[in-house]
Each structure stands twice: as C-alpha cells, then as structure tokens.
Design a protein around this motif. Structure first.
Motif, PDB file in Angstrom:
ATOM      1  N   PRO A  77       0.791  -1.231   0.000  1.00 33.92           N
ATOM      2  CA  PRO A  77       0.000   0.000   0.000  1.00 33.92           C
ATOM      3  C   PRO A  77       0.823   1.281   0.000  1.00 33.92           C
ATOM      4  N   ASP A  78       1.994   1.273   0.636  1.00 35.05           N
ATOM      5  CA  ASP A  78       2.821   2.483   0.654  1.00 35.05           C
ATOM      6  C   ASP A  78       3.777   2.563  -0.532  1.00 35.05           C
ATOM      7  N   GLY A  79       3.740   1.549  -1.407  1.00 34.49           N
ATOM      8  CA  GLY A  79       4.536   1.570  -2.620  1.00 34.49           C
ATOM      9  C   GLY A  79       6.003   1.274  -2.447  1.00 34.49           C
ATOM     10  N   THR A  80       6.454   0.910  -1.261  1.00 36.73           N
ATOM     11  CA  THR A  80       7.887   0.691  -1.033  1.00 36.73           C
ATOM     12  C   THR A  80       8.336  -0.717  -1.404  1.00 36.73           C
ATOM     13  N   ILE A  81       7.398  -1.653  -1.506  1.00 40.46           N
ATOM     14  CA  ILE A  81       7.739  -3.040  -1.805  1.00 40.46           C
ATOM     15  C   ILE A  81       6.867  -3.537  -2.950  1.00 40.46           C
ATOM     16  N   VAL A  82       7.466  -4.316  -3.839  1.00 41.26           N
ATOM     17  CA  VAL A  82       6.718  -5.002  -4.877  1.00 41.26           C
ATOM     18  C   VAL A  82       6.909  -6.502  -4.688  1.00 41.26           C
ATOM     19  N   ALA A  83       5.813  -7.240  -4.818  1.00 50.35           N
ATOM     20  CA  ALA A  83       5.842  -8.699  -4.700  1.00 50.35           C
ATOM     21  C   ALA A  83       5.611  -9.312  -6.068  1.00 50.35           C
ATOM     22  N   ALA A  84       6.332 -10.387  -6.367  1.00 52.20           N
ATOM     23  CA  ALA A  84       6.165 -11.091  -7.634  1.00 52.20           C
ATOM     24  C   ALA A  84       6.105 -12.588  -7.361  1.00 52.20           C
ATOM     25  N   ALA A  85       5.081 -13.236  -7.891  1.00 54.87           N
ATOM     26  CA  ALA A  85       4.913 -14.684  -7.717  1.00 54.87           C
ATOM     27  C   ALA A  85       5.281 -15.379  -9.011  1.00 54.87           C
ATOM     28  N   ASP A  86       5.956 -16.521  -8.894  1.00 54.90           N
ATOM     29  CA  ASP A  86       6.387 -17.207 -10.112  1.00 54.90           C
ATOM     30  C   ASP A  86       5.911 -18.657 -10.158  1.00 54.90           C
ATOM     31  N   GLU A  87       6.206 -19.299 -11.280  1.00 57.20           N
ATOM     32  CA  GLU A  87       5.749 -20.669 -11.504  1.00 57.20           C
ATOM     33  C   GLU A  87       6.553 -21.696 -10.728  1.00 57.20           C
ATOM     34  N   ASP A  88       7.622 -21.273 -10.093  1.00 53.48           N
ATOM     35  CA  ASP A  88       8.371 -22.188  -9.224  1.00 53.48           C
ATOM     36  C   ASP A  88       7.776 -22.255  -7.823  1.00 53.48           C
ATOM     37  N   GLY A  89       6.677 -21.550  -7.592  1.00 54.01           N
ATOM     38  CA  GLY A  89       6.044 -21.571  -6.279  1.00 54.01           C
ATOM     39  C   GLY A  89       6.688 -20.630  -5.276  1.00 54.01           C
ATOM     40  N   LEU A  90       7.374 -19.593  -5.749  1.00 57.59           N
ATOM     41  CA  LEU A  90       8.051 -18.651  -4.869  1.00 57.59           C
ATOM     42  C   LEU A  90       7.445 -17.255  -5.016  1.00 57.59           C
ATOM     43  N   VAL A  91       7.499 -16.493  -3.926  1.00 58.43           N
ATOM     44  CA  VAL A  91       7.099 -15.086  -3.954  1.00 58.43           C
ATOM     45  C   VAL A  91       8.314 -14.259  -3.567  1.00 58.43           C
ATOM     46  N   TRP A  92       8.660 -13.310  -4.415  1.00 56.57           N
ATOM     47  CA  TRP A  92       9.838 -12.472  -4.221  1.00 56.57           C
ATOM     48  C   TRP A  92       9.400 -11.073  -3.814  1.00 56.57           C
ATOM     49  N   LEU A  93      10.061 -10.518  -2.804  1.00 55.32           N
ATOM     50  CA  LEU A  93       9.782  -9.154  -2.362  1.00 55.32           C
ATOM     51  C   LEU A  93      11.009  -8.288  -2.590  1.00 55.32           C
ATOM     52  N   TRP A  94      10.818  -7.121  -3.226  1.00 57.23           N
ATOM     53  CA  TRP A  94      11.909  -6.187  -3.486  1.00 57.23           C
ATOM     54  C   TRP A  94      11.523  -4.778  -3.038  1.00 57.23           C
ATOM     55  N   HIS A  95      12.551  -4.016  -2.632  1.00 56.51           N
ATOM     56  CA  HIS A  95      12.370  -2.584  -2.416  1.00 56.51           C
ATOM     57  C   HIS A  95      12.265  -1.907  -3.775  1.00 56.51           C
ATOM     58  N   THR A  96      11.230  -1.077  -3.946  1.00 57.11           N
ATOM     59  CA  THR A  96      11.032  -0.442  -5.246  1.00 57.11           C
ATOM     60  C   THR A  96      12.049   0.657  -5.525  1.00 57.11           C
ATOM     61  N   ALA A  97      12.583   1.286  -4.487  1.00 60.25           N
ATOM     62  CA  ALA A  97      13.527   2.389  -4.704  1.00 60.25           C
ATOM     63  C   ALA A  97      14.911   1.888  -5.069  1.00 60.25           C
ATOM     64  N   THR A  98      15.351   0.808  -4.428  1.00 60.54           N
ATOM     65  CA  THR A  98      16.730   0.340  -4.603  1.00 60.54           C
ATOM     66  C   THR A  98      16.843  -0.945  -5.407  1.00 60.54           C
ATOM     67  N   GLY A  99      15.745  -1.704  -5.518  1.00 61.63           N
ATOM     68  CA  GLY A  99      15.810  -3.002  -6.177  1.00 61.63           C
ATOM     69  C   GLY A  99      16.371  -4.095  -5.286  1.00 61.63           C
TER      70      GLY A  99
END
Length: 260
Positions: A87-109
């Motif tokens: 909600p605050d836009g600082t983190i993006v989550a991505a789900a993949d076909e390997d069954g994993l969810v990745w979290l990254w900082h949007t400002a720094t990667g």
C-alpha cells in the motif's frame, strides 16, 4: 385618403425590398474580401490541426521507442504469474511458476525476502493487506498462504475447509483482502469462494459454485474483489470451452456485510 395609404404601403414595401437587396453586399462576411478571409482562416485551421496531429503521432512513437524500465528484478528465472505493490509503494511482490514469492524494495531493487509457496505448484496470485503487514498468495494446489511481510514468516495456510486433500487438487486460486483487512477471500477454479479471518484463520463462509462446473481451461484462477466499503464481493467464473453459448461465464455479486 385610401390612395395615400396604399401609396405609402407600396413605398414601404419597396424600401424593405431595396434594403434586403442591399444587405448581402453590405455584409462584410459576404463581401469578396470577407469571403476570402474566411476561407483563409479555414485553411489555416485545417493545416494547424494536421500539424498538431502529426506532432502527437511522432511523440507517441518516440515515447514508445524510448520507454525503458527503471530496473529489472530477477527471481528464480521462472515465469512471473502475478505482481502487487504494498500500500505504501515501497515493496513489490512477484509470484512465479516455481512456487516462490519475491519481495523487493522499489527504490533500490534490493531483495527483501523470498517466500516459499507449495513445492511443485505455481503461486497464481498475490495481494497485500490494506496496512501492508500481511501478504496473501493463492497457489494451484488450492491453497491460500499468508506471510508476515516484516519478518517473512508464514502465518497460516488455508485449504478447502470441506476436506479435499491438497495433493488431489490442481486448482489455481486468486486472493483479495477486505478493505479493513480482517477477511481474506480466495476463489478457486471450481467456482467456489472461501472467506477466512485474517488473524485467526477461522473459516467465515463458503460461497458456492453457481450453475454447472465449467469444463475446459482450469489453469486460470477465478477473479475475486471486494467493494471499497467491504459490503459486496465480486467473483467471476470461467467460460465453458465446449459449450460457451449454453454456459456463458458470469460475474457474481455477493452481499457479505452480514457475515460474522
């Protein structure tokens, strides 16, 4: 006397006719010079419109050609199925076909966490709670997974409360939080939707499948979304690939305001 009145009337008619005949010539708009000026203005407007359209078209092409992502975030390399911002836009989550969810900082990667879903299954959707403290994910084992975003620890796993073994399910799930974050909804490919209490994990309700079970593509999770006030839940079902005319896909609205 009558003759005088008739003469005056005739004179008035002649005067009016004379004025009407004189007015076109007296009008600046119909004078040859006025007509030429008006035609010039029309031509100039048309030319300016064409030039503006060309400029906008070229600008659109240049922006498309030169559009570049600000960064590229690589997880396992498997296909990314679903993404969501906190909600605050600082983190993006991505789900993949390997069954994993990745979290990254949007400002720094910078990678914040890697959240493991069910082994051997895809994670098909992700959603943050309204306060950003919980991440929900649906997987094609029919499960709904909740994690604490601050610690990366798993909070709970929810499967069909009616006892269908996860090992017997290949059923993608989509997830959504209620606006107040107290309920998470998960909708599966069979057309059923489950509602759970976010903190306790207690099942709140099961919304039944409407109509016949769809036959065909079961690889797509049925969508689910709460209204902004949390009183309605929208769900959708899949088109019957073999009988689309007889069984068209529909969107359903459920009143969930009275749920405990």
């Amino acid at each position: 006397m009558a003759g005088g009145l008739a003469g005056a009337a005739g004179s008035a008619r002649r005067t009016a006719a004379s004025s009407a005949d004189a007015s076109p010539g007296a009008s600046a708009g119909l004078h040859p010079a006025g007509l030429a000026a008006r035609a010039h203005r029309r031509r100039r407007t048309a030319v300016l419109g064409a030039v503006l359209a060309a400029v906008l078209a070229v600008t659109a092409i240049l922006l498309t050609r030169h559009a570049r992502p600000s960064m590229g975030l690589t997880g396992s390399g498997a296909s990314v199925v679903s993404v969501a911002f906190s909600p605050d836009g600082t983190i993006v989550a991505a789900a993949d076909e390997d069954g994993l969810v990745w979290l990254w900082h949007t400002a720094t990667g910078r990678r914040v966490a890697t959240l493991p879903g069910p082994a051997g299954h895809r994670v098909t959707s992700v959603a943050f709670s309204p306060d950003g403290t919980i991440l929900a994910a649906g997987a094609d084992d029919g499960g709904t997974y909740l994690w604490n975003t601050a610690t990366g620890s798993r909070i709970s796993i929810h499967h069909d409360p009616h006892g269908v073994p996860p090992s017997k399910v290949i059923d993608p799930v989509s997830v959504a939080f209620s606006p107040d974050g107290t309920i998470v909804a998960s909708s599966d490919g069979t057309g059923r939707t489950f509602l759970w209490h976010t903190t306790t994990g207690r099942p709140v309700a099961t919304l039944p499948r409407i109509g016949t079970l769809r036959i065909g593509d079961s690889s797509v999770a049925n969508p689910v979304a709460f209204s902004p006030d949390g009183k309605l839940l929208a769900t959708g079902d899949n088109l019957d690939a073999y009988q689309p005319a007889a069984n068209p896909a529909r969107t359903y609205l459920w009143n969930v305001s009275s749920l405990p």
